[in-house]
Structures are given as C-alpha cells and as structure tokens.
Design an enzyme around this catalytic site. Structure first.
Site, mmCIF file in Angstrom:
data_model
loop_
_atom_site.group_PDB
_atom_site.id
_atom_site.type_symbol
_atom_site.label_atom_id
_atom_site.label_comp_id
_atom_site.label_asym_id
_atom_site.label_seq_id
_atom_site.Cartn_x
_atom_site.Cartn_y
_atom_site.Cartn_z
ATOM 1 N N CYS A 120 0.819 -1.221 0.000
ATOM 2 C CA CYS A 120 0.000 0.000 0.000
ATOM 3 C C CYS A 120 0.848 1.264 0.000
ATOM 4 O O CYS A 120 0.471 2.275 -0.598
ATOM 5 C CB CYS A 120 -0.931 -0.009 1.204
ATOM 6 S SG CYS A 120 -0.095 -0.113 2.813
ATOM 7 N N HIS B 280 -1.620 1.519 7.376
ATOM 8 C CA HIS B 280 -2.050 1.443 5.984
ATOM 9 C C HIS B 280 -1.876 2.804 5.322
ATOM 10 O O HIS B 280 -2.115 3.844 5.946
ATOM 11 C CB HIS B 280 -3.520 1.018 5.931
ATOM 12 C CG HIS B 280 -4.054 0.778 4.559
ATOM 13 N ND1 HIS B 280 -3.404 -0.010 3.630
ATOM 14 C CD2 HIS B 280 -5.190 1.225 3.942
ATOM 15 C CE1 HIS B 280 -4.115 -0.052 2.517
ATOM 16 N NE2 HIS B 280 -5.202 0.694 2.677
ATOM 17 N N ASN C 274 -8.586 4.033 -1.821
ATOM 18 C CA ASN C 274 -7.902 2.865 -1.269
ATOM 19 C C ASN C 274 -7.271 2.069 -2.413
ATOM 20 O O ASN C 274 -7.411 2.420 -3.581
ATOM 21 C CB ASN C 274 -8.889 2.005 -0.473
ATOM 22 C CG ASN C 274 -8.200 1.095 0.519
ATOM 23 O OD1 ASN C 274 -6.990 1.128 0.682
ATOM 24 N ND2 ASN C 274 -8.976 0.262 1.197
#
Length: 351
Positions: A114, A285, A305
């Site tokens: 990520c 994240h 995301n």
C-alpha cells in the site's frame, strides 16, 4: 450517584471485549459495527473465509519511528506557501477531469504494498496536473518495491511511505501498468485479489502465494523505451501536518498520501464517514487523499484505497477529518515535478 459512571465503564469494557471475540469478517461483527454507531455503514467486502493473515498483510506501511531505522535522512523540508481561500467541499476528480488516474483504483493484491501503490498513484495524478493533462503516466509501484533498497522489504514485511517519495526524487520512477499490462516499462506483477472467491476474470483468491520480488533495471519484453530513459524524477518532496495546509496543497497541486492505524472494522467499510468502532489493530495502511467535505455535520477526508473497486464505495472512502483520527494527519507526503519547458525538463535521465 456514583454507580452510573461505574456501570457505563463496565458496559464499555464488556462491549469492547465482545467485539474482540468476533471474527472480523463475520456477519455478527458487521452487525455489531452498524448497531453501535451511525456515522458509517459496514458490509461484506471480503469472503468470510478469506485468511486473516491476508488481511493483516494489507497493512503494509512501516512506521519509521517505531520499527524501521536504516539511517533515514532528516525530514524533507515543509513545503511553504501562502494559505488561500479553499472551498467547503472538494473532489480532485471534478477539478482535473482530464487526468484519469485520479479516478483510478489500484489493487495491491495479496501484498503489503500500500505504501508504494498509494505513492505512485498520487505521483501519476500530479504529473498530469502539473502538465495540464499533456503528460499522462501510470507510474510503476513495482519499480519502487523492487529497486528501492532503503524502502523496506517484501510483500510480507511492507515498506516506508516516506522513502517511496524520496526514491522518486533521487532515482526517478519508470512507467508501469495494471496486472498483465503491456503498456508500461514495469507493470504490477501481483494479480488482483478476488474478494468474493468466485475465481472470475484474472483475479485470484485472497491470500495466495506471493512470488519473490527482485530488482531488474530493465523494462518488460516488447517495451520500446530503455529502463533508464523511461525514468522520470520528481523535483522535490515534502511533508504536511496542518489540516488547512493539507487542504490547500491538495487543492493547488493534487492528491497526496497519508497513513493511519488500520483496525479490523475498516475491512468492512461500505459508506459514510469512517471512524474506528471495534476490532484489533493490524498495523498501518497508506492511502491517497483526493479531497474533503462534510457529511451530517462531520468533516471528512476523501480518499482512494488500493483494494480494487469491489471494496468500500467503489474503492473510495471517507474518514473523519481534523482530529488526527488514527494518526492520519501525523504526516502527509507529496512532491512536485518540474514544470515543462521547450526543452522538456520533465525527463531527467540517469546516467
């Protein structure tokens, strides 16, 4: 009179204990979230039999001050500019309609990438914005993952968000593409994850085997440009921590990256303004911020995301703004490319 606060505390402890005993992908856990708050709605984004180790792997951002210290240089200089009047609500997808990467949702697959995915996604947006739509590049997250030797580790261990931006300034990043793409120098090699385990298209079950990532300073077979010539370097990168400056930065220069503490309830986000309700922390994240707004009196950040469009609100989500929820406003990173000129200064070729 003193019995009431004691009873309230006791109920809170029982509620928290109950949530930790639930499976994070169970209907019981989703119902628990929806019955204990009204800011956002939870739903099924992953098949209930998705391995928990896969979910934990998605939190692939390493916090430098906590677990990773390889001689990281001093923090980049804070970008200085005068605060301007900014709108009450903003969505970068609306302002820069000629930059399609802003609307794109990437898929990190079964990999803790990520930090790299969010960084190159924002870089792709910013080079398009900087050149007023003339330069459209889908930057390669795999180039940073495999060849940035100070960024972190593999899909299992994750990496450092700040270092991804630093790498783009020092070494530059080549073009990429989605899984099995033939368009860029180094496309992403981790296949998308099938959240519903229907095995359709080119997706694979979440939690499948991850190949070893090796740095190769060359482009994929058939790509006409050499690796070094395909590199594009950023001119500078910087951090921001002030809410108003962050909003001004996004409004003027485009999306940027942020990281936050990832809890189990985030896996079930569907709509509304996310605020942590229940579940254990799984790590950190990184995501891409593209705007802000207010919903039912609650201010929020609008973010993209990297879990494909079958997660959340077509891949996007909102998270509460202005209170540094889960540390999201601790440090946000961005950078700038040089402006184009007649001599095409946007390309800085490494020798």
């Amino acid at each position: 009179m003193k019995i009431i606060p004691v009873l309230v505390s006791f109920v809170l402890v029982i509620t928290a204990t109950r949530s930790h005993r639930m499976h994070p992908l169970s209907d019981e856990f989703i119902d628990f979230i929806n019955s204990n708050q009204t800011l956002w709605r939870a739903g099924r984004n992953f098949h209930r039999h998705t391995p928990l180790k896969y979910l934990k792997r998605l939190a692939g951002t390493i916090k430098v001050n906590a677990t990773f210290d390889d001689g990281l240089e001093d923090e980049p200089p804070v970008h200085k500019y005068k605060l301007k009047n900014i709108p009450f609500q903003f969505d970068a997808r609306q302002k820069w309609r000629n930059c399609p990467t802003i609307r794109d949702i990437r898929d990190q697959g079964s990999c803790g990438s990520c930090w790299a995915v969010s960084a190159v996604s924002a870089m792709s947006d910013r080079i398009c914005i900087r050149t007023q739509g003339r330069k459209k590049v889908y930057f390669s997250e795999f180039d940073i993952m495999s060849c940035c030797m100070t960024c972190g580790g593999s899909c299992e261990t994750g990496g450092v968000l700040e270092k991804a931006w630093q790498y783009a300034v020092k070494d530059g990043v080549v073009s990429g593409g989605k899984y099995n793409s033939h368009e860029g120098c180094k496309p992403y090699t981790i296949p998308p994850c099938d959240h519903n385990i229907h095995h359709h298209g080119n997706k694979t079950p979440c939690g499948h085997y991850i190949p070893q990532i090796v740095c190769e300073c060359k482009c994929q077979k058939g790509y006409k440009t050499r690796y070094r010539r395909d590199k594009i370097r950023m001119a500078t990168y910087y951090k921001l921590t002030d809410e108003k400056k962050i909003m001004t930065e996004i409004y003027e220069n485009g999306p940027m990256t942020a990281s936050f503490e990832l809890h189990e309830d985030f896996f079930s986000y569907k709509s509304g303004v996310y605020r942590h309700v229940a579940g254990k922390v799984e790590g950190y994240h990184s995501v891409k911020l593209i705007g802000w707004g207010e919903e039912r009196g609650v201010t929020y950040w609008l973010a993209a995301n990297s879990w494909n469009t079958d997660w959340g609100d077509n891949g996007f989500f909102k998270i509460i703004r202005g209170v540094n929820h889960l540390g999201i406003e601790d440090k946000m990173y961005a950078g700038l490319f040089r402006r184009e000129s007649k001599s095409s200064l946007i390309h800085l070729i490494s020798n």
